[in-house]
Scaffold this motif. Structure first.
Motif, PDB file in Angstrom:
ATOM      1  N   LYS A   1      50.957  41.146  49.299  1.00 33.14           N
ATOM      2  CA  LYS A   1      49.980  41.663  48.319  1.00 33.14           C
ATOM      3  C   LYS A   1      48.632  41.952  48.985  1.00 33.14           C
ATOM      4  O   LYS A   1      47.970  42.947  48.711  1.00 33.14           O
TER       5      LYS A   1
ATOM      6  N   ASP B   1      36.110  42.655  45.941  1.00 32.30           N
ATOM      7  CA  ASP B   1      37.380  41.931  45.793  1.00 32.30           C
ATOM      8  C   ASP B   1      37.424  41.235  44.430  1.00 32.30           C
ATOM      9  O   ASP B   1      36.419  40.672  43.993  1.00 32.30           O
ATOM     10  N   GLY B   2      38.598  41.283  43.808  1.00 39.08           N
ATOM     11  CA  GLY B   2      38.763  40.601  42.507  1.00 39.08           C
ATOM     12  C   GLY B   2      38.336  41.488  41.359  1.00 39.08           C
ATOM     13  O   GLY B   2      37.844  41.009  40.339  1.00 39.08           O
ATOM     14  N   SER B   3      38.552  42.803  41.517  1.00 40.27           N
ATOM     15  CA  SER B   3      37.953  43.729  40.543  1.00 40.27           C
ATOM     16  C   SER B   3      38.483  43.552  39.111  1.00 40.27           C
ATOM     17  O   SER B   3      37.793  43.958  38.172  1.00 40.27           O
TER      18      SER B   3
ATOM     19  N   TRP C   1      43.529  28.961  39.838  1.00 35.24           N
ATOM     20  CA  TRP C   1      43.758  30.362  40.252  1.00 35.24           C
ATOM     21  C   TRP C   1      42.718  31.236  39.581  1.00 35.24           C
ATOM     22  O   TRP C   1      42.728  31.411  38.366  1.00 35.24           O
TER      23      TRP C   1
ATOM     24  N   MET D   1      40.086  36.501  45.385  1.00 36.01           N
ATOM     25  CA  MET D   1      40.327  35.709  46.594  1.00 36.01           C
ATOM     26  C   MET D   1      39.042  35.049  47.095  1.00 36.01           C
ATOM     27  O   MET D   1      39.046  33.906  47.537  1.00 36.01           O
TER      28      MET D   1
ATOM     29  N   TYR E   1      49.307  33.575  48.712  1.00 34.37           N
ATOM     30  CA  TYR E   1      49.866  34.781  48.099  1.00 34.37           C
ATOM     31  C   TYR E   1      51.104  35.103  48.913  1.00 34.37           C
ATOM     32  O   TYR E   1      51.072  35.867  49.861  1.00 34.37           O
TER      33      TYR E   1
ATOM     34  N   ASN F   1      49.456  32.327  42.097  1.00 35.44           N
ATOM     35  CA  ASN F   1      49.755  32.974  40.812  1.00 35.44           C
ATOM     36  C   ASN F   1      51.172  32.558  40.409  1.00 35.44           C
ATOM     37  O   ASN F   1      52.158  33.122  40.868  1.00 35.44           O
TER      38      ASN F   1
HETATM   39  P1  AFP Z   1      41.632  43.685  44.049  1.00 35.65           P
HETATM   40  O1  AFP Z   1      41.696  44.035  45.509  1.00 35.65           O
HETATM   41  O2  AFP Z   1      42.229  44.714  43.153  1.00 35.65           O
HETATM   42  O3  AFP Z   1      40.265  43.351  43.679  1.00 35.65           O
HETATM   43  O4  AFP Z   1      42.610  42.416  43.839  1.00 35.65           O
HETATM   44  C1  AFP Z   1      42.197  41.118  44.097  1.00 35.65           C
HETATM   45  C2  AFP Z   1      43.238  40.381  44.886  1.00 35.65           C
HETATM   46  O5  AFP Z   1      43.672  41.147  45.962  1.00 35.65           O
HETATM   47  C3  AFP Z   1      42.745  39.016  45.370  1.00 35.65           C
HETATM   48  O6  AFP Z   1      41.371  38.895  45.334  1.00 35.65           O
HETATM   49  C4  AFP Z   1      43.386  38.024  44.417  1.00 35.65           C
HETATM   50  O7  AFP Z   1      43.661  36.807  45.014  1.00 35.65           O
HETATM   51  C5  AFP Z   1      44.635  38.729  43.977  1.00 35.65           C
HETATM   52  O8  AFP Z   1      44.374  40.117  44.092  1.00 35.65           O
HETATM   53  C6  AFP Z   1      45.004  38.405  42.567  1.00 35.65           C
HETATM   54  O9  AFP Z   1      46.284  38.854  42.339  1.00 35.65           O
HETATM   55  P2  AFP Z   1      47.026  38.676  40.938  1.00 35.65           P
HETATM   56  O10 AFP Z   1      46.490  39.740  40.029  1.00 35.65           O
HETATM   57  O11 AFP Z   1      48.457  38.867  41.273  1.00 35.65           O
HETATM   58  O12 AFP Z   1      46.726  37.309  40.423  1.00 35.65           O
END
Ligand code: AFP
Length: 337
Positions: free
Chosen positions: A273, A115-117, A241, A245, A261, A207
């Motif tokens: 999202k 998560d957060g790639s 932020w 996540m 979100y 965000n």
């Molecule tokens: P990934 O699933 O592509 O790693 O995205 C991370 C995420 O789902 C979550 O971890 C964050 O809170 C969110 O996206 C960030 O979203 P923004 O790019 O809109 O800030």
């Protein structure tokens, strides 16, 4: 103070009758896989793990090398132990069956392997999120529909943050507990038992670049926080932020706060999202078990009846009173229509 390892903790949970041997093994295996992901993450540029994989996932998002590596580590580690009936990953369209040569267990494992790639290449915390469900009775080859169980039926949920320290946060529905990886010894050690999130907070995570796309009640709520001392809330709020996540939730688990979100005009057709099965449900269980709240802005996340493995939902979670205020604004606005 005598340190308690994750293994000791799991044995104690078994003795207390809160989990069975199969679930205990499952968590051990997931934790071991996450240690391997931590090693890969920590190597950074030296491990050749940064950058794009050149592929896309089921959501149509570009995959990073570490997304693919983490997914493979979790699948491989969980295939042979006999604790699972199947796995589902945010990175794969369909559930992954257990190969015929291995015994099958009674559990279903869902995960977001990394998560957060978007933060991988810039050396900011990323993580793994997971959820465990019971495989419905009599099902030997689980399909997507067998995973579609509400969050209230989760047997366990957890996440691992790969940050300055590697930290595992885990719940079986009897409190939320934190374990920190002792890198030299190679064990997760209990660092906080029965975490409690303060009910009130002065810190929010969202965000803000999406502000103009939000629904009216979200505009109202955040507008009031931004107005600070001079506004209707009568106090100043701070904002953070990370865009991982796991890291944002870990801050909330540690010092309180709220994470949003929300639905916005850009993502309305997708439903939100974040993914219900891989992100929202496990995080909701962890947060509720620590005394916080988790809603879609309109209803409790864990009460949702899932309709798809990759379903997305709006997420409001963290300190109870603040989640309640934001949710109340949405429910009130809907009732007025
Ligand atoms: P990934 O699933 O592509 O790693 O995205 C991370 C995420 O789902 C979550 O971890 C964050 O809170 C969110 O996206 C960030 O979203 P923004 O790019 O809109 O800030």
């Amino acid at each position: 103070m005598k340190s308690i390892s994750l293994i000791q903790f799991l044995i104690e949970e078994r003795r207390a009758g809160r989990i069975n041997a199969e679930l205990s093994l499952l968590i051990e295996v997931v934790a071991r896989a996450c240690k391997r992901i931590a090693v890969a993450t920590n190597k950074g540029a030296l491990g050749g793990v940064l950058g794009e994989a050149g592929t896309g996932n089921i959501q149509g998002e570009a995959q990073k090398k570490l997304d693919v590596i983490s997914n493979e580590i979790l699948l491989e580690a969980n295939a042979w132990g006999g604790q699972l009936a199947a796995c589902a990953s945010e990175e794969m369209e369909d559930p992954q069956p257990i190969p015929d040569m291995y015994p099958k267990g009674n559990h279903l494992l869902l995960f977001d392997p990394l998560d957060g790639s978007s933060n991988i290449d810039v050396n900011i915390s990323v993580g793994t999120i997971f959820s465990v469900l019971r495989c419905p009775d009599g099902i030997t080859e689980p399909k997507a529909e067998h995973f579609l169980q509400p969050g209230t039926t989760q047997l366990a949920a957890g996440y691992v943050v790969y940050g300055p320290a590697t930290v595992l946060v885990l719940t079986f529905g009897h409190g939320t507990h934190e374990f920190t990886l002792d890198r030299e010894v190679g064990s997760f050690i209990l660092s906080r038992r029965d975490i409690r999130i303060p009910e009130e907070t002065g810190e929010f995570a969202i965000n803000m670049s999406n502000q103009r796309h939000w629904e009216a009640p979200m505009q109202r709520y955040i507008g009031e926080l931004l107005a600070g001392k001079d506004g209707p809330r009568g106090r100043d709020f701070n904002m953070r932020w990370v865009a991982s996540m796991v890291a944002d939730v870990h801050r909330i688990i540690t010092r309180g706060g709220v994470f949003f979100y929300p639905l916005d005009a850009k993502i309305k057709s997708k439903g939100g999202k974040l993914r219900l099965m891989y992100e929202a449900n496990p995080m909701a269980m962890i947060i509720e078990q620590a005394g916080g709240a988790a809603t879609t802005g309109r209803q409790r996340i864990m009460d949702l009846q899932p309709t798809g493995l990759h379903q997305r939902v709006p997420v409001f979670l963290g300190s109870k009173k603040e989640v309640e205020v934001a949710t109340h604004y949405h429910v009130e606005a809907d009732a007025a229509v």
